[in-house]
Design a protein around this motif. Structure first.
Motif, PDB file in Angstrom:
ATOM      1  N   GLU A  78     -20.130  12.283  22.296  1.00 19.67           N
ATOM      2  CA  GLU A  78     -20.648  11.815  23.586  1.00 19.67           C
ATOM      3  C   GLU A  78     -22.094  11.346  23.476  1.00 19.67           C
ATOM      4  N   VAL A  79     -22.900  12.056  22.701  1.00 18.18           N
ATOM      5  CA  VAL A  79     -24.286  11.615  22.498  1.00 18.18           C
ATOM      6  C   VAL A  79     -24.303  10.280  21.760  1.00 18.18           C
ATOM      7  N   GLY A  80     -23.316  10.051  20.915  1.00 17.29           N
ATOM      8  CA  GLY A  80     -23.211   8.755  20.235  1.00 17.29           C
ATOM      9  C   GLY A  80     -23.174   7.607  21.223  1.00 17.29           C
ATOM     10  N   HIS A  81     -22.510   7.806  22.363  1.00 19.19           N
ATOM     11  CA  HIS A  81     -22.487   6.762  23.393  1.00 19.19           C
ATOM     12  C   HIS A  81     -23.879   6.570  24.008  1.00 19.19           C
ATOM     13  N   ALA A  82     -24.610   7.658  24.188  1.00 19.55           N
ATOM     14  CA  ALA A  82     -25.975   7.560  24.714  1.00 19.55           C
ATOM     15  C   ALA A  82     -26.877   6.803  23.736  1.00 19.55           C
ATOM     16  N   VAL A  83     -26.688   7.065  22.446  1.00 16.58           N
ATOM     17  CA  VAL A  83     -27.461   6.354  21.417  1.00 16.58           C
ATOM     18  C   VAL A  83     -27.110   4.867  21.455  1.00 16.58           C
ATOM     19  N   GLN A  84     -25.824   4.554  21.570  1.00 17.81           N
ATOM     20  CA  GLN A  84     -25.406   3.150  21.680  1.00 17.81           C
ATOM     21  C   GLN A  84     -26.061   2.495  22.890  1.00 17.81           C
ATOM     22  N   HIS A  85     -26.091   3.205  23.995  1.00 20.84           N
ATOM     23  CA  HIS A  85     -26.694   2.674  25.216  1.00 20.84           C
ATOM     24  C   HIS A  85     -28.188   2.421  25.009  1.00 20.84           C
ATOM     25  N   ALA A  86     -28.873   3.377  24.405  1.00 15.55           N
ATOM     26  CA  ALA A  86     -30.310   3.240  24.162  1.00 15.55           C
ATOM     27  C   ALA A  86     -30.621   2.069  23.232  1.00 15.55           C
ATOM     28  N   GLN A  87     -29.699   1.781  22.308  1.00 15.74           N
ATOM     29  CA  GLN A  87     -29.898   0.690  21.353  1.00 15.74           C
ATOM     30  C   GLN A  87     -29.296  -0.628  21.844  1.00 15.74           C
ATOM     31  N   ALA A  88     -28.835  -0.644  23.088  1.00 21.60           N
ATOM     32  CA  ALA A  88     -28.226  -1.829  23.705  1.00 21.60           C
ATOM     33  C   ALA A  88     -27.072  -2.379  22.870  1.00 21.60           C
ATOM     34  N   TYR A  89     -26.237  -1.487  22.373  1.00 20.44           N
ATOM     35  CA  TYR A  89     -25.055  -1.871  21.599  1.00 20.44           C
ATOM     36  C   TYR A  89     -24.128  -2.671  22.510  1.00 20.44           C
ATOM     37  N   HIS A  90     -23.851  -3.918  22.156  1.00 14.38           N
ATOM     38  CA  HIS A  90     -23.163  -4.830  23.073  1.00 14.38           C
ATOM     39  C   HIS A  90     -21.737  -4.411  23.417  1.00 14.38           C
ATOM     40  N   TRP A  91     -21.034  -3.727  22.535  1.00 11.89           N
ATOM     41  CA  TRP A  91     -19.658  -3.321  22.838  1.00 11.89           C
ATOM     42  C   TRP A  91     -19.598  -2.194  23.863  1.00 11.89           C
TER      43      TRP A  91
END
Length: 130
Positions: free
Chosen positions: A84-97
């Motif tokens: 779940e934190v992986g999704h927060a990291v993706q969000h913080a890094q503006a991961y487009h997917w």
């Protein structure tokens, strides 16, 4: 629908199996440490009711961990919290997917509800001889 049920059953079985392996930290502590390690200070880790109801909410920037993950000190809890934190990291890094995934969540939820209703209507019609 069968495939979804099989995946869910397998996930619950694995979670149960790996919940028996203790570690010295809880799911909450794993999540908080990962956020800290990734310099993410605007996301909160909170407990949410239910079992395996864990999710990251980008709208209010919360990592929502189910009670069985939040307070548990098992390998299973750590894995779910890290996911779940992986999704927060993706969000913080503006991961487009992640944007596409977030946009699909309401559609998938609606579809899931509609499938249940359509199935019930079909069963009722079949029982009525229609």
């Amino acid at each position: 629908m069968l495939l979804s049920w099989l995946v869910s059953a397998r996930m619950k079985s694995r979670f149960s199996e790996y919940s028996q392996i203790p570690i010295p930290v809880t799911g909450r502590e794993v999540a908080e440490q990962m956020l800290k390690d990734n310099h993410i200070t605007d996301v909160k880790v909170i407990s949410t009711p239910g079992h395996l109801t864990d999710h990251y909410n980008p709208a209010n920037k919360t990592v929502n961990l189910s009670e069985s993950v939040y307070n548990s000190n098992s390998i299973a809890a750590a894995a779910v919290a890290a996911h779940e934190v992986g999704h927060a990291v993706q969000h913080a890094q503006a991961y487009h997917w992640l944007g596409l995934r977030s946009a699909l969540v309401p559609i998938v939820q609606l579809s899931s509800n509609l499938v249940g209703m359509v199935l019930m209507i079909g069963i009722v019609l079949l029982a009525m001889g229609g």
